[in-house]
Scaffold this motif. Structure first.
Motif, short mmCIF file in Angstrom:
data_model
loop_
_atom_site.label_atom_id
_atom_site.label_comp_id
_atom_site.label_asym_id
_atom_site.label_seq_id
_atom_site.Cartn_x
_atom_site.Cartn_y
_atom_site.Cartn_z
N SER A 77 0.80 -1.04 -0.10
CA SER A 77 0.10 -0.01 0.10
C SER A 77 0.94 1.13 -0.16
CB SER A 77 -0.95 -0.17 1.31
OG SER A 77 -1.89 -1.07 1.24
N THR A 130 0.83 3.86 -3.23
CA THR A 130 0.33 5.21 -2.99
C THR A 130 1.29 6.17 -3.29
OG1 THR A 130 0.62 5.05 -0.49
CG2 THR A 130 -1.53 4.39 -1.29
N GLU A 190 -5.57 5.68 -9.36
CA GLU A 190 -5.87 5.31 -8.06
C GLU A 190 -6.73 4.12 -7.94
OE1 GLU A 190 -8.31 6.87 -4.26
OE2 GLU A 190 -7.00 8.31 -5.11
N SER A 216 -6.10 0.62 -6.21
CA SER A 216 -7.10 0.09 -5.15
C SER A 216 -7.49 -1.31 -5.63
CB SER A 216 -8.18 1.00 -5.08
OG SER A 216 -9.07 0.59 -4.18
N TYR A 259 -6.68 -4.84 -3.42
CA TYR A 259 -7.81 -5.84 -2.78
C TYR A 259 -7.53 -7.28 -2.90
CZ TYR A 259 -12.80 -7.41 -2.49
OH TYR A 259 -13.89 -7.76 -1.77
#
Length: 154
Positions: A100, A104, A123, A127, A131
């Motif tokens: 993450s 990011t 983004e 994401s 998941y």
């Protein structure tokens, strides 16, 4: 990368700090820029073109508190404690899911130069990818069980 500034960061010293992801400054820090190593591109992106031009054209040095007000530095700490604060931030970041953090950082760094819709799409892609990671499941389990997550970067 977390930059820690104590004392003077003028010219190349500030330009080096500006390529980091965040800056921690001791209360005694003085920052100024006469560009030559990328400062004409990095400083305006952080504080806006008008303030960047003023600093560069006048040679004005700013103190740590003013730099924080301009959002040039993330934290101002007691003189001599900038490196300690940088280590504290790094430790906190390292406790989070590494995928993450990596993703990011990538989306923020790439997205800053994209139109908003493209940045939002990037983004969304990240994401969606996250998941399906084991770290996501670990984070959810840790939250439910009220314990610290043990992320593995998987």
């Amino acid at each position: 990368m977390i930059s820690a500034i104590e004392g003077f960061a003028l010219g190349g010293g500030l330009e080096l700090a500006l390529v980091g992801d965040m800056i921690v400054a001791g209360a005694n820090a003085k920052l100024g820029l006469m560009p030559g190593g990328g400062g004409t591109q990095t400083l305006p992106r952080l504080i806006g073109p008008a303030l960047a031009k003023e600093m560069m054209w006048t040679g004005r040095r700013i103190g740590a508190d003013e730099a924080c007000k301009f959002r040039l530095v993330n934290h101002v700490v007691e003189a001599g404690k900038a490196l300690d604060k940088a280590h504290e931030l790094a430790k906190t970041i390292c406790a989070n899911a590494p995928l993450s953090v990596i993703f990011t950082k990538s989306v923020i760094d790439r997205g800053i130069g994209l139109p908003l819709a493209e940045g939002m799409a990037a983004e969304g892609d990240v994401s969606f990818t996250l998941y399906f990671t084991d770290d996501r499941n670990e984070g959810l389990s840790a939250f439910k069980e009220k314990r610290a997550a043990q992320f593995k970067g998987e």
